[in-house]
Every structure is written in C-alpha cells, then in structure tokens.
Design a protein around this motif. Sequence first.
Motif, mmCIF file in Angstrom:
data_model
loop_
_atom_site.group_PDB
_atom_site.id
_atom_site.type_symbol
_atom_site.label_atom_id
_atom_site.label_comp_id
_atom_site.label_asym_id
_atom_site.label_seq_id
_atom_site.Cartn_x
_atom_site.Cartn_y
_atom_site.Cartn_z
ATOM 1 N N UNK A 18 -42.078 20.646 26.889
ATOM 2 C CA UNK A 18 -41.597 21.966 26.472
ATOM 3 C C UNK A 18 -41.878 23.016 27.552
ATOM 4 N N UNK A 19 -43.071 22.962 28.135
ATOM 5 C CA UNK A 19 -43.392 23.920 29.204
ATOM 6 C C UNK A 19 -42.466 23.736 30.397
ATOM 7 N N UNK A 20 -42.174 22.474 30.726
ATOM 8 C CA UNK A 20 -41.266 22.219 31.852
ATOM 9 C C UNK A 20 -39.873 22.754 31.568
ATOM 10 N N UNK A 21 -39.374 22.473 30.350
ATOM 11 C CA UNK A 21 -38.031 22.948 29.988
ATOM 12 C C UNK A 21 -37.992 24.469 29.933
ATOM 13 N N UNK A 22 -39.009 25.081 29.322
ATOM 14 C CA UNK A 22 -39.037 26.546 29.237
ATOM 15 C C UNK A 22 -39.155 27.191 30.609
ATOM 16 N N UNK A 23 -39.983 26.601 31.470
ATOM 17 C CA UNK A 23 -40.138 27.166 32.812
ATOM 18 C C UNK A 23 -38.839 27.056 33.595
ATOM 19 N N UNK A 24 -38.187 25.893 33.505
ATOM 20 C CA UNK A 24 -36.899 25.739 34.192
ATOM 21 C C UNK A 24 -35.872 26.719 33.644
ATOM 22 N N UNK A 25 -35.863 26.907 32.308
ATOM 23 C CA UNK A 25 -34.921 27.854 31.713
ATOM 24 C C UNK A 25 -35.229 29.280 32.149
ATOM 25 N N UNK A 26 -36.511 29.651 32.156
ATOM 26 C CA UNK A 26 -36.875 31.014 32.566
ATOM 27 C C UNK A 26 -36.509 31.273 34.021
ATOM 28 N N UNK A 27 -36.797 30.300 34.888
ATOM 29 C CA UNK A 27 -36.472 30.483 36.302
ATOM 30 C C UNK A 27 -34.968 30.609 36.502
ATOM 31 N N UNK A 28 -34.209 29.702 35.874
ATOM 32 C CA UNK A 28 -32.754 29.756 36.024
ATOM 33 C C UNK A 28 -32.181 31.036 35.410
ATOM 34 N N UNK A 29 -32.730 31.437 34.247
ATOM 35 C CA UNK A 29 -32.245 32.652 33.588
ATOM 36 C C UNK A 29 -32.554 33.893 34.420
ATOM 37 N N UNK A 30 -33.792 33.977 34.927
ATOM 38 C CA UNK A 30 -34.165 35.142 35.726
ATOM 39 C C UNK A 30 -33.343 35.225 37.002
ATOM 40 N N UNK A 31 -33.119 34.064 37.640
ATOM 41 C CA UNK A 31 -32.310 34.066 38.864
ATOM 42 C C UNK A 31 -30.883 34.493 38.566
ATOM 43 N N UNK A 32 -30.311 33.955 37.492
ATOM 44 C CA UNK A 32 -28.926 34.315 37.149
ATOM 45 C C UNK A 32 -28.814 35.777 36.733
ATOM 46 N N UNK A 33 -29.757 36.239 35.893
ATOM 47 C CA UNK A 33 -29.696 37.635 35.449
ATOM 48 C C UNK A 33 -29.918 38.601 36.609
ATOM 49 N N UNK A 34 -30.790 38.226 37.541
ATOM 50 C CA UNK A 34 -31.003 39.092 38.706
ATOM 51 C C UNK A 34 -29.734 39.200 39.543
ATOM 52 N N UNK A 35 -29.081 38.053 39.769
ATOM 53 C CA UNK A 35 -27.830 38.084 40.532
ATOM 54 C C UNK A 35 -26.744 38.825 39.766
ATOM 55 N N UNK A 36 -26.664 38.604 38.446
ATOM 56 C CA UNK A 36 -25.651 39.307 37.648
ATOM 57 C C UNK A 36 -25.895 40.814 37.644
ATOM 58 N N UNK A 37 -27.172 41.214 37.523
ATOM 59 C CA UNK A 37 -27.480 42.644 37.558
ATOM 60 C C UNK A 37 -27.153 43.241 38.914
ATOM 61 N N UNK A 38 -27.452 42.493 39.979
ATOM 62 C CA UNK A 38 -27.120 42.967 41.326
ATOM 63 C C UNK A 38 -25.621 43.085 41.490
ATOM 64 N N UNK A 39 -24.875 42.115 40.936
ATOM 65 C CA UNK A 39 -23.419 42.193 41.012
ATOM 66 C C UNK A 39 -22.905 43.404 40.242
ATOM 67 N N UNK A 40 -23.479 43.658 39.073
ATOM 68 C CA UNK A 40 -23.067 44.832 38.300
ATOM 69 C C UNK A 40 -23.367 46.121 39.055
ATOM 70 N N UNK A 41 -24.557 46.178 39.654
ATOM 71 C CA UNK A 41 -24.915 47.377 40.413
ATOM 72 C C UNK A 41 -23.976 47.587 41.594
ATOM 73 N N UNK A 42 -23.664 46.493 42.296
ATOM 74 C CA UNK A 42 -22.747 46.623 43.430
ATOM 75 C C UNK A 42 -21.355 47.030 42.961
#
Length: 627
Positions: A541-565
């Motif tokens: 569960x920790x592995x799955x949650x960590x992978x999900x958090x990392x992928x989610x944070x990376x995607x949301x950061x890029x999406x937010x940057x795209x929105x800002x741009x």
Amino acid sequence: MTEAPQGELTLRDIVEVLRRHRVYLWTLPLVFAALALIYGFFIAEPTYASTATLSVAPVQVQAQLEQRIQVQQATPITFEGLRALALSEEVVGEVWEALRKEGRLPTRWQDQGALRGIERMMRDLKVKDISPKQQVVNPNQVPPIVASFTVQAPDPQVAAKAANLWVEAVKRRVNAIPLARLEASLKALEEQIAPAEKAYREAQARWEAFTKTTTLPQDKAELDAKTAERVSLDQELAGLERDLAAVGGRIQATLAEVRRQEAIVPIGTPPEQLVVINKRLKEAQAALKAETERARQAYLAAAKALEAFRAKDRTAQWQDELKQLSSRLADVGVRLAQIATERASKEASLKEVERALAGEPKALDLVREVVADPVVATVVAKGDLSALAGLRLKVQEVNPAYAPLLAQAVGLRSQIGSLEAEEKALLKEQEAISQRVASLKQLLAAQEREKEAITLEYATKKAAYEAFRARYDQIASLTARDLTFDNPNPEYQRLRSALIDAQAEEARLLARKAALQARIAQVEARLGLLKERVAKAQVEQDTVNQALDLAKNAYLALAQKRTDLGIQIASNQEAWASVLAPAYPVYEKVAPKRGLLLALAVALGLMIGVMTAFVAEALRPQERATG
C-alpha cells in the motif's frame, strides 16, 4: 628691378593669364550653376524625411540569491539586436508589402532589374540610438532603449506612413519576443505532460486495483481484535494460575491435616464398610471411565472434523486466484487509462480532419472544350469537329484532396470504434473481476471463521480429554484400602471429603487452563499470520500510494504550469516596446539641397575654368619679343 628666372611663373604672370582668359572664369561656373539649378529644380526627385521614436522598457526578472528573491531588470533586446531586427528583410518586407497593397509604393522602391525593391528601400531607412545618457545609481535598474526610425521618401505622406508601419512592425516583434519564449516553454511542457498524465493514470489504476483487492482493512480490524483477545486471555490465564495456586495450597494443607488425623486416630475400617467403599469406588471409576470415553469420542469427532476441513480447505487456492485477479485488474485499469488518452488524441485528430473535410468539396466543377472530351471525340471522330470548336462542357470530377481526408476520417472513426469496443469489453471484464474479488473475499472470510471455530473446538475437546484421561489414570489405580477411613473420626471424614473436592476443583481448573493455553496458541498463530499479511500489504500500500502521489504531484505541477503559461500568454497585456512619438508628414525637403548643389557647381565650374584658362594659355602661340 630684377627679372624672374627663365621658365618660372610669377604671380603677375598668373594674374595676366587669368585676365586674358577671364571668359572661362565666369562662363564655366555659370554653366555649372545653371545645370545644378536645373537638376535641383527640374530633374532631381525631392526627398522628405519622417521619424518615429520607439522605446523599449526593461522587464523585471526574479533571481534567487542566497535564499532571497531579488528583482532585477533586463531589456528583452539590445540596441544592436533592435537595429538588426528593424533592418531585417522580414520587417522591411512587411512594410514594403503593405505599401504595395495600398498602391503607395514610390518608384524608387520598386523592383528594378536584378535589384529588388526591398533592397532599394533599405537605403532610405535609418535607425539611431537616442537613449538618454543617464547615470544609474542602482545596478539593478536598467535604462530603457530609445531609438529613432527615419524613413526618406519622395512624398512626406509616404515617408510618415512607412515610418509608422515600420515602427509598429518592430514593436510587435519586440513585444513578441517574451511571448515566443512562453510559447516555446508551453510547447516543451506539452511534450512532457502527456507521459506524465499517462504515468499518473496508470498509477491511479494500480491504486484502484489494489484498493479493490486488498484485505488490509479487514486484516487490521481482525489484528486489533485478536490482540485485544490475546490480552484478555493472558489476564484470564493469570487469574486461573492464581486460582490453581490457591487450590494447590489448599490441597497440600488439607493433605497434611489428613495425615495428622491419621496419626492421631488409627484407621480401622470394618470389612462391611470396605465392601461399600469398594463398590462406590468401582461406580466412580466406571462413571469417570464413561466420561473419559465421551470426551475421547468428542475429541475424535473434532479431529475428524478438522481433517475434513483441511481436506476441503481452499484458502491457498483462493488467495492465489485473488492475487492473479488483482494483477489482471491493475492491467485492465492501466489499459483503460491508455485507451482514454488514445481516444482523446484520436478524437482531436478526427475533429481537425472533419474540419478540413468540411472545407473541401466532394466534387469539383470543371469546364473544358467539347472536343477535349474523349467520348465525344470518339463518336465524331470521322466528322468535322470544327463546329464543335469553342463549345464548353461542364463536368464534375472527384476532388483529389477530398478522398485522402475522407479515408483518414474513416480510419480514425474505425480506430475510435475499436477503442470504444475494447473499452466496453474491458469495463465488463473489470466488473466481473470486481464481483469475483468480492466473492473471494467473502469466501476467504467464511473459510477463516470456520477454520478458527473448528480449530478451537478441536483444541478444547483435546484438552478436556487429556484432563479426564489424567484424572482417570489417577483414580483407576486406587483400591478400597486407599480410601479407607476411620468412621468414628468425623474430622478425618470432613478433611477427606474436602480433599476430594479440592482435587476435583483442581482437575476442572487444569482442564480450563489447557483449553486456555490451546486458545492462546491458536490466537498466537493467527496473530503471526495477520501480522505478516498486514506488514506485506502495508508495504504494498505504501508503495502504491507513494507512486500515486509522485505521479499525481508531477502531473498536477505540469498541468498547473501549463495553465499558468496559458493564462500568461492569453493575458499578454504587458508591452515592453511602445511608440513614444509616431511619425507625421514633414514637408521640409531633406534632398536635394539646392544651395549646396549650387555652391558645389560654382566651385567646380571655377576650378575647371582656371584649369581651362591655363590649358588655353599653354596652347596659345608665343609672341616674339620685338627689337
């Protein structure tokens, strides 16, 4: 007065030569002056200059120095870059094309032979740096760039129009420099966001599959319950140990008192009493034997039930199936995420193709001569085609651009349909797997409850049988003589009865202790299994949650940057370059400069006249000196 040496010209000689040929000294300057005036007034094309002023303000740049945000200023372009941009063929060509479309392009800027009009126009364009020379106290402050754009043209209106078009074109491109950087950043970001979104969807699918198939919450709840039960069993066992110790002490004290009473009053049981005691002892032995046999039968029945359960136990098989279904469910979720991405991409491509297809007609109307039609030419091949000359035939042919677009659209629709069918099948499979997973969880829970009940029943029956068997072995070896007592001694009888009761109570406590120990062993085994499963599931569960958090944070950061741009590009209202002073028609000629031309013509004519006078003097026959 001495005479000048032979062959040397004196000032008097020069003046004399110029006097004799003075006609050249005034005719030639006059002729050149007349020619200069004629050229200046009638031949030379008048030139007017118009100037526009452009200012390029510095932009603010944030720099992080020693964990502090410092705002600095920097110009988006230098003056050399601004000058190169202004005199580039792209900018000048835009101004030239705008004047050509308006019909205001002068003759001097039109194409002539191998020389293009744009190149001829560049000769009349000038860029000059007129930035104020001010001393900047703060090194972070950068003064703006101020440049003048001057255009020379034969018409003041054209010069002003060209200058304004020129400075506006330069201003747009200077302001577009940061925008181009933002668009380049957005393009690079778009290339990164697709794999990031795919990784996020896949991690989310794995997390959902794990959530649907894991038994971690139930295992944690059962682990807590078993831990509490283990504590309760320990407390009960500790109380039982105290009770056994108390009963053991009472037995020892009673036994010591019985022996003391035996020493005080000798035992002399009558024979008839021995018969009664022997009879009662046999009855007690028979009853205990029957009870022991019933306990043995119950123990054997529990052992058979345990063996039957082990024969039909499918826990390992169901757990393997659950793992396989969990893996398949994760794969299905990942594929569904991939299908969603591919479908969105193909739908976007289909919209573009349909948009292009809507702009292309299916058939093209063509008009050609009748004699050019092969069918008509074949029919009237032997006749005279002169009557058909000039006749036009209107036909329709398939648009060559329509068919590839239509095939592409059909292909995309087919691919989208295949993806939809695959998605539908996968959703059905996902639903079936989810139902099977839920069923397996229920079956495993019921199997574990049944196993726990049967194991507990087996341990309890075994402990009871062993307790009865031990007690039976003790009583079976007794004889009537071992149980004789002196009837006349009532204290001995009371102590003997109390000893028997204490021993019976000790037997019950020992049987209960054996059952408790069996239950504790079972709970310990279950706790070990649950701890192992919970630890393993927690790591997963920790592995799955960590992978999900990392992928989610990376995607949301890029999406937010795209929105800002995107917002920054859409609201690009900050202009770094602005026109300080637009050009306006100036009717004062800058060329030709008639006064300068006249002065130069007179000077040139006078110089040529002097040279001509000396040449004429040299060619004049020398006069012979007389007597």
